[in-house]
Design a protein around this motif. Structure first.
Motif, PDB file in Angstrom:
ATOM      1  N   GLY A 176       0.787  -1.230   0.000  1.00 35.79           N
ATOM      2  CA  GLY A 176       0.000   0.000   0.000  1.00 35.79           C
ATOM      3  C   GLY A 176       0.812   1.269   0.000  1.00 35.79           C
ATOM      4  N   ALA A 177       2.153   1.155   0.126  1.00 35.14           N
ATOM      5  CA  ALA A 177       3.033   2.327   0.145  1.00 35.14           C
ATOM      6  C   ALA A 177       3.684   2.522  -1.216  1.00 35.14           C
ATOM      7  N   LEU A 178       3.970   3.774  -1.522  1.00 33.29           N
ATOM      8  CA  LEU A 178       4.619   4.131  -2.774  1.00 33.29           C
ATOM      9  C   LEU A 178       6.124   4.194  -2.542  1.00 33.29           C
ATOM     10  N   VAL A 179       6.888   3.510  -3.387  1.00 34.28           N
ATOM     11  CA  VAL A 179       8.347   3.482  -3.269  1.00 34.28           C
ATOM     12  C   VAL A 179       8.944   3.957  -4.589  1.00 34.28           C
ATOM     13  N   THR A 180       9.872   4.895  -4.512  1.00 32.07           N
ATOM     14  CA  THR A 180      10.541   5.389  -5.715  1.00 32.07           C
ATOM     15  C   THR A 180      11.983   5.727  -5.370  1.00 32.07           C
ATOM     16  N   PRO A 181      12.918   5.545  -6.300  1.00 30.77           N
ATOM     17  CA  PRO A 181      14.313   5.866  -5.995  1.00 30.77           C
ATOM     18  C   PRO A 181      14.490   7.342  -5.644  1.00 30.77           C
ATOM     19  N   PRO A 182      15.363   7.642  -4.689  1.00 34.45           N
ATOM     20  CA  PRO A 182      15.598   9.046  -4.302  1.00 34.45           C
ATOM     21  C   PRO A 182      16.436   9.774  -5.346  1.00 34.45           C
ATOM     22  N   LEU A 183      16.392  11.098  -5.312  1.00 33.75           N
ATOM     23  CA  LEU A 183      17.184  11.889  -6.252  1.00 33.75           C
ATOM     24  C   LEU A 183      18.671  11.613  -6.094  1.00 33.75           C
ATOM     25  N   ALA A 184      19.078  11.248  -4.872  1.00 31.20           N
ATOM     26  CA  ALA A 184      20.490  10.976  -4.614  1.00 31.20           C
ATOM     27  C   ALA A 184      21.004   9.771  -5.393  1.00 31.20           C
ATOM     28  N   THR A 185      20.101   8.965  -5.933  1.00 26.95           N
ATOM     29  CA  THR A 185      20.511   7.828  -6.759  1.00 26.95           C
ATOM     30  C   THR A 185      21.242   8.314  -8.006  1.00 26.95           C
ATOM     31  N   GLY A 186      20.978   9.561  -8.396  1.00 26.98           N
ATOM     32  CA  GLY A 186      21.550  10.100  -9.617  1.00 26.98           C
ATOM     33  C   GLY A 186      20.538  10.057 -10.734  1.00 26.98           C
ATOM     34  N   ILE A 187      19.367  10.652 -10.489  1.00 26.59           N
ATOM     35  CA  ILE A 187      18.294  10.632 -11.475  1.00 26.59           C
ATOM     36  C   ILE A 187      17.819  12.052 -11.736  1.00 26.59           C
ATOM     37  N   LEU A 188      17.076  12.189 -12.825  1.00 28.16           N
ATOM     38  CA  LEU A 188      16.457  13.468 -13.141  1.00 28.16           C
ATOM     39  C   LEU A 188      15.246  13.671 -12.242  1.00 28.16           C
ATOM     40  N   GLU A 189      15.099  14.888 -11.742  1.00 28.00           N
ATOM     41  CA  GLU A 189      13.947  15.217 -10.896  1.00 28.00           C
ATOM     42  C   GLU A 189      12.739  15.463 -11.797  1.00 28.00           C
TER      43      GLU A 189
END
Length: 321
Positions: free
Chosen positions: A225-238
Protein backbone atom coordinates in the motif's frame (compact mmCIF):
# COMPACT_ATOMS: atom_id res chain seq x y z
CA UNK A 1 0.17 31.98 -39.00
CA UNK A 2 -0.93 28.67 -40.51
CA UNK A 3 0.19 25.43 -38.96
CA UNK A 4 2.98 23.66 -40.82
CA UNK A 5 2.65 20.18 -42.29
CA UNK A 6 5.68 17.94 -41.88
CA UNK A 7 4.44 15.72 -44.70
CA UNK A 8 6.04 18.44 -46.89
CA UNK A 9 9.36 18.17 -45.10
CA UNK A 10 11.66 15.73 -46.95
CA UNK A 11 13.63 15.30 -43.72
CA UNK A 12 10.69 13.71 -41.89
CA UNK A 13 9.56 10.21 -42.89
CA UNK A 14 6.12 8.63 -42.74
CA UNK A 15 4.34 11.34 -40.80
CA UNK A 16 1.06 13.17 -41.31
CA UNK A 17 1.29 15.35 -38.20
CA UNK A 18 0.99 19.13 -38.32
CA UNK A 19 3.89 20.88 -36.67
CA UNK A 20 5.47 24.27 -36.13
CA UNK A 21 9.00 25.27 -35.15
CA UNK A 22 10.13 28.44 -33.41
CA UNK A 23 13.81 29.19 -34.09
CA UNK A 24 15.11 32.06 -31.99
CA UNK A 25 11.72 33.76 -31.98
CA UNK A 26 10.75 33.12 -35.62
CA UNK A 27 7.85 30.66 -36.08
CA UNK A 28 8.02 28.65 -39.32
CA UNK A 29 6.91 25.30 -40.78
CA UNK A 30 9.48 22.54 -40.18
CA UNK A 31 10.75 22.62 -43.78
CA UNK A 32 11.80 26.23 -43.24
CA UNK A 33 13.38 25.75 -39.81
CA UNK A 34 17.16 26.05 -40.04
CA UNK A 35 20.03 25.89 -37.58
CA UNK A 36 23.75 25.87 -38.34
CA UNK A 37 25.56 22.58 -38.92
CA UNK A 38 28.23 24.09 -36.64
CA UNK A 39 25.76 24.35 -33.76
CA UNK A 40 27.21 22.60 -30.69
CA UNK A 41 23.89 20.92 -29.92
CA UNK A 42 24.15 19.16 -33.28
CA UNK A 43 27.87 18.44 -33.09
CA UNK A 44 28.33 17.51 -29.43
CA UNK A 45 24.93 17.28 -27.74
CA UNK A 46 25.93 20.49 -25.96
CA UNK A 47 22.37 21.49 -25.15
CA UNK A 48 19.53 21.25 -22.66
CA UNK A 49 15.84 20.70 -23.25
CA UNK A 50 12.39 20.36 -21.73
CA UNK A 51 9.14 18.82 -22.96
CA UNK A 52 5.90 20.58 -21.98
CA UNK A 53 2.47 19.15 -22.76
CA UNK A 54 -0.95 20.76 -22.86
CA UNK A 55 -4.41 20.07 -21.47
CA UNK A 56 -7.14 22.01 -23.19
CA UNK A 57 -4.21 23.39 -25.24
CA UNK A 58 -2.92 25.10 -22.08
CA UNK A 59 0.64 24.26 -20.93
CA UNK A 60 0.77 22.01 -17.86
CA UNK A 61 3.32 22.72 -15.11
CA UNK A 62 5.15 25.05 -17.51
CA UNK A 63 6.83 27.02 -14.71
CA UNK A 64 8.18 23.84 -13.11
CA UNK A 65 9.65 22.79 -16.47
CA UNK A 66 11.22 26.20 -17.01
CA UNK A 67 12.71 26.26 -13.52
CA UNK A 68 14.25 22.86 -14.22
CA UNK A 69 15.56 24.17 -17.56
CA UNK A 70 17.24 27.04 -15.73
CA UNK A 71 18.76 24.57 -13.24
CA UNK A 72 19.99 22.32 -16.08
CA UNK A 73 21.59 25.33 -17.76
CA UNK A 74 23.36 26.26 -14.53
CA UNK A 75 24.66 22.71 -14.07
CA UNK A 76 26.42 22.77 -17.46
CA UNK A 77 27.30 26.49 -17.32
CA UNK A 78 25.10 27.39 -20.29
CA UNK A 79 23.62 30.87 -20.48
CA UNK A 80 19.96 31.00 -21.44
CA UNK A 81 19.38 33.45 -24.31
CA UNK A 82 16.23 34.97 -22.77
CA UNK A 83 14.55 35.31 -19.36
CA UNK A 84 12.15 32.52 -18.43
CA UNK A 85 9.18 34.85 -19.00
CA UNK A 86 10.21 35.37 -22.63
CA UNK A 87 10.74 31.62 -23.13
CA UNK A 88 7.27 30.93 -21.69
CA UNK A 89 5.82 33.49 -24.08
CA UNK A 90 7.51 31.90 -27.09
CA UNK A 91 6.18 28.47 -26.08
CA UNK A 92 2.66 29.88 -25.76
CA UNK A 93 2.91 31.77 -29.06
CA UNK A 94 4.03 28.65 -30.92
CA UNK A 95 1.34 26.50 -29.30
CA UNK A 96 -1.40 28.96 -30.30
CA UNK A 97 -0.15 29.09 -33.88
CA UNK A 98 -0.10 25.28 -34.14
CA UNK A 99 -3.79 24.70 -33.39
CA UNK A 100 -5.84 22.64 -35.82
CA UNK A 101 -5.11 20.04 -38.47
CA UNK A 102 -4.97 16.97 -36.21
CA UNK A 103 -5.70 13.61 -37.79
CA UNK A 104 -8.14 11.41 -35.80
CA UNK A 105 -6.48 8.62 -33.81
CA UNK A 106 -8.97 5.96 -32.65
CA UNK A 107 -6.35 4.31 -30.41
CA UNK A 108 -5.40 7.47 -28.53
CA UNK A 109 -6.12 7.96 -24.85
CA UNK A 110 -8.99 10.49 -24.73
CA UNK A 111 -7.00 13.03 -22.67
CA UNK A 112 -4.43 13.29 -25.49
CA UNK A 113 -6.83 14.03 -28.33
CA UNK A 114 -6.12 17.44 -29.86
CA UNK A 115 -3.33 18.22 -27.40
CA UNK A 116 0.21 19.37 -28.07
CA UNK A 117 3.72 18.71 -26.84
CA UNK A 118 6.41 21.38 -27.06
CA UNK A 119 10.07 20.41 -27.02
CA UNK A 120 12.17 23.39 -25.96
CA UNK A 121 15.87 23.10 -26.83
CA UNK A 122 18.65 25.51 -25.88
CA UNK A 123 22.09 24.95 -27.39
CA UNK A 124 25.34 26.67 -26.53
CA UNK A 125 25.37 28.07 -30.05
CA UNK A 126 27.67 27.88 -33.06
CA UNK A 127 31.32 28.68 -33.56
CA UNK A 128 34.66 27.26 -34.57
CA UNK A 129 34.73 23.46 -34.30
CA UNK A 130 36.28 22.12 -31.12
CA UNK A 131 35.23 20.84 -27.72
CA UNK A 132 36.16 24.07 -25.93
CA UNK A 133 32.80 25.69 -24.98
CA UNK A 134 34.51 29.07 -25.20
CA UNK A 135 34.39 28.71 -28.99
CA UNK A 136 30.58 29.06 -28.97
CA UNK A 137 28.75 32.31 -29.52
CA UNK A 138 25.10 33.24 -29.00
CA UNK A 139 23.01 30.35 -27.60
CA UNK A 140 20.11 29.20 -29.78
CA UNK A 141 16.59 28.41 -28.61
CA UNK A 142 14.24 26.18 -30.59
CA UNK A 143 10.63 25.28 -29.75
CA UNK A 144 9.21 22.31 -31.67
CA UNK A 145 5.44 21.87 -31.33
CA UNK A 146 3.76 18.62 -32.39
CA UNK A 147 0.42 16.93 -31.74
CA UNK A 148 0.79 14.84 -28.60
CA UNK A 149 0.95 11.12 -29.27
CA UNK A 150 1.29 9.28 -25.98
CA UNK A 151 0.77 5.60 -25.23
CA UNK A 152 -2.49 4.21 -26.65
CA UNK A 153 -5.54 3.87 -24.40
CA UNK A 154 -5.07 0.10 -24.15
CA UNK A 155 -1.65 0.60 -22.49
CA UNK A 156 -3.43 2.22 -19.53
CA UNK A 157 -5.99 -0.60 -19.38
CA UNK A 158 -3.51 -3.47 -19.74
CA UNK A 159 -0.18 -2.07 -18.56
CA UNK A 160 3.21 -2.24 -20.29
CA UNK A 161 6.47 -4.15 -20.01
CA UNK A 162 9.84 -2.68 -19.03
CA UNK A 163 13.29 -4.12 -19.59
CA UNK A 164 16.46 -3.59 -17.47
CA UNK A 165 18.79 -2.50 -20.24
CA UNK A 166 21.81 -2.00 -18.01
CA UNK A 167 23.44 -4.63 -15.83
CA UNK A 168 25.87 -3.96 -12.97
CA UNK A 169 29.34 -3.45 -14.41
CA UNK A 170 27.97 -2.56 -17.83
CA UNK A 171 28.12 0.66 -19.83
CA UNK A 172 27.38 3.75 -17.75
CA UNK A 173 25.85 7.07 -18.62
CA UNK A 174 28.06 10.09 -19.11
CA UNK A 175 27.34 13.62 -18.02
CA UNK A 176 25.16 14.84 -15.18
CA UNK A 177 21.94 12.79 -14.85
CA UNK A 178 20.34 15.61 -12.86
CA UNK A 179 20.60 17.91 -15.91
CA UNK A 180 18.23 17.36 -18.83
CA UNK A 181 20.75 17.55 -21.66
CA UNK A 182 20.93 16.54 -25.30
CA UNK A 183 23.40 13.76 -24.50
CA UNK A 184 21.17 10.79 -25.35
CA UNK A 185 23.12 7.99 -27.03
CA UNK A 186 23.05 5.85 -23.89
CA UNK A 187 19.26 6.23 -23.67
CA UNK A 188 18.79 5.57 -27.38
CA UNK A 189 20.67 2.27 -27.13
CA UNK A 190 18.82 1.31 -23.95
CA UNK A 191 15.45 1.86 -25.64
CA UNK A 192 16.66 -0.05 -28.69
CA UNK A 193 17.43 -3.04 -26.47
CA UNK A 194 14.12 -2.77 -24.63
CA UNK A 195 12.09 -2.59 -27.84
CA UNK A 196 13.97 -5.60 -29.21
CA UNK A 197 12.77 -7.45 -26.10
CA UNK A 198 9.18 -6.38 -26.69
CA UNK A 199 9.17 -3.85 -23.85
CA UNK A 200 7.76 -0.32 -23.82
CA UNK A 201 10.53 1.29 -21.76
CA UNK A 202 14.11 0.64 -20.71
CA UNK A 203 15.06 0.56 -17.03
CA UNK A 204 18.41 2.11 -16.12
CA UNK A 205 20.27 0.69 -13.13
CA UNK A 206 22.73 2.44 -10.83
CA UNK A 207 26.24 1.22 -10.06
CA UNK A 208 24.93 -1.15 -7.38
CA UNK A 209 22.37 -2.71 -9.74
CA UNK A 210 19.37 -0.93 -8.22
CA UNK A 211 16.67 0.64 -10.35
CA UNK A 212 17.43 4.30 -11.02
CA UNK A 213 14.91 5.48 -13.62
CA UNK A 214 13.52 4.76 -17.05
CA UNK A 215 15.20 5.99 -20.22
CA UNK A 216 12.61 8.79 -20.35
CA UNK A 217 10.59 8.25 -17.19
CA UNK A 218 10.65 7.88 -13.42
CA UNK A 219 9.84 4.55 -11.81
CA UNK A 220 7.48 3.76 -8.92
CA UNK A 221 6.56 0.58 -7.09
CA UNK A 222 3.65 -0.09 -4.73
CA UNK A 223 4.48 -2.41 -1.83
CA UNK A 224 2.04 -3.04 1.00
CA UNK A 225 0.00 0.00 0.00
CA UNK A 226 3.03 2.33 0.15
CA UNK A 227 4.62 4.13 -2.77
CA UNK A 228 8.35 3.48 -3.27
CA UNK A 229 10.54 5.39 -5.72
CA UNK A 230 14.31 5.87 -6.00
CA UNK A 231 15.60 9.05 -4.30
CA UNK A 232 17.18 11.89 -6.25
CA UNK A 233 20.49 10.98 -4.61
CA UNK A 234 20.51 7.83 -6.76
CA UNK A 235 21.55 10.10 -9.62
CA UNK A 236 18.29 10.63 -11.47
CA UNK A 237 16.46 13.47 -13.14
CA UNK A 238 13.95 15.22 -10.90
CA UNK A 239 10.87 14.51 -13.00
CA UNK A 240 8.15 17.16 -13.01
CA UNK A 241 5.41 14.52 -13.19
CA UNK A 242 7.25 12.56 -10.47
CA UNK A 243 6.89 15.59 -8.20
CA UNK A 244 3.19 15.98 -8.99
CA UNK A 245 2.58 12.30 -8.20
CA UNK A 246 4.44 12.51 -4.88
CA UNK A 247 2.35 15.54 -3.90
CA UNK A 248 -0.88 13.78 -4.88
CA UNK A 249 0.05 10.61 -2.99
CA UNK A 250 0.79 12.52 0.21
CA UNK A 251 -2.44 14.49 -0.10
CA UNK A 252 -4.37 11.22 -0.51
CA UNK A 253 -2.73 9.65 2.54
CA UNK A 254 -0.71 7.13 0.54
CA UNK A 255 2.58 6.46 2.39
CA UNK A 256 5.61 7.55 0.33
CA UNK A 257 9.15 6.21 0.67
CA UNK A 258 12.01 7.55 -1.39
CA UNK A 259 14.55 4.77 -1.03
CA UNK A 260 16.68 2.31 -2.98
CA UNK A 261 14.63 0.02 -5.19
CA UNK A 262 16.34 -3.20 -6.21
CA UNK A 263 15.39 -4.94 -9.43
CA UNK A 264 14.06 -8.03 -7.56
CA UNK A 265 11.99 -5.73 -5.31
CA UNK A 266 10.44 -4.11 -8.37
CA UNK A 267 9.69 -7.50 -9.87
CA UNK A 268 8.00 -8.60 -6.61
CA UNK A 269 6.05 -5.35 -6.14
CA UNK A 270 2.26 -5.40 -5.81
CA UNK A 271 2.07 -2.72 -8.51
CA UNK A 272 4.43 -0.58 -10.55
CA UNK A 273 4.14 2.37 -12.87
CA UNK A 274 6.10 4.95 -14.87
CA UNK A 275 5.67 8.71 -14.83
CA UNK A 276 6.59 11.26 -17.47
CA UNK A 277 5.16 14.34 -19.13
CA UNK A 278 3.67 12.46 -22.07
CA UNK A 279 2.79 9.21 -20.25
CA UNK A 280 1.25 10.74 -17.09
CA UNK A 281 0.99 7.60 -14.91
CA UNK A 282 1.44 4.42 -16.96
CA UNK A 283 0.96 1.01 -15.29
CA UNK A 284 3.77 -1.55 -15.54
CA UNK A 285 2.66 -5.18 -15.49
CA UNK A 286 5.90 -6.93 -16.49
CA UNK A 287 9.56 -6.38 -15.57
CA UNK A 288 11.74 -8.40 -17.95
CA UNK A 289 10.19 -11.87 -17.73
CA UNK A 290 8.55 -11.36 -14.33
CA UNK A 291 4.86 -10.53 -13.92
CA UNK A 292 4.20 -7.63 -11.55
CA UNK A 293 1.45 -8.33 -9.01
CA UNK A 294 -1.62 -9.81 -10.64
CA UNK A 295 -0.40 -8.91 -14.10
CA UNK A 296 -2.96 -6.13 -14.39
CA UNK A 297 -2.90 -2.43 -13.36
CA UNK A 298 -3.48 -2.18 -9.61
CA UNK A 299 -5.83 -0.13 -7.42
CA UNK A 300 -3.27 2.32 -6.01
CA UNK A 301 -2.05 3.11 -9.51
CA UNK A 302 -5.65 3.64 -10.62
CA UNK A 303 -6.41 5.97 -7.69
CA UNK A 304 -3.31 8.04 -8.34
CA UNK A 305 -4.03 8.29 -12.04
CA UNK A 306 -7.61 9.34 -11.33
CA UNK A 307 -6.30 12.10 -9.04
CA UNK A 308 -3.80 13.17 -11.68
CA UNK A 309 -6.55 13.26 -14.30
CA UNK A 310 -8.67 15.51 -12.05
CA UNK A 311 -5.75 17.91 -11.71
CA UNK A 312 -5.13 17.91 -15.47
CA UNK A 313 -8.86 18.31 -16.21
CA UNK A 314 -8.91 21.38 -13.96
CA UNK A 315 -6.21 22.94 -16.15
CA UNK A 316 -8.22 22.11 -19.27
CA UNK A 317 -11.38 23.60 -17.73
CA UNK A 318 -9.52 26.80 -16.80
CA UNK A 319 -8.43 27.17 -20.42
CA UNK A 320 -12.04 27.13 -21.56
CA UNK A 321 -13.36 29.57 -18.93
Amino acid sequence: MQSGDITRDPGVKNSAMPALVNVNGVVVPPAEAKISVFDRGFLYGDSIYEVVRTYGLRPFEAQAHLRRMRASAARIDLELPWPLERIAGEIERTLVASRGGDAPDPEAAPWNAGERQARVVVTRGSGEMGLDPGLAADPSLVVIVLPLHGPPARAYREGVAVWPAERPGGLRRGGDPAAKTGEHLFHVLAVKEARARGAHEALLLDGAGNVAEGASSNVFAVRGGALVTPPLATGILEGVTRGVVLDLARAMGVPVREEELSLPALERADEAFLTSTVREILPVTRVADARVGTGAPGPVTARLHAAFRRRADAVACDSRS
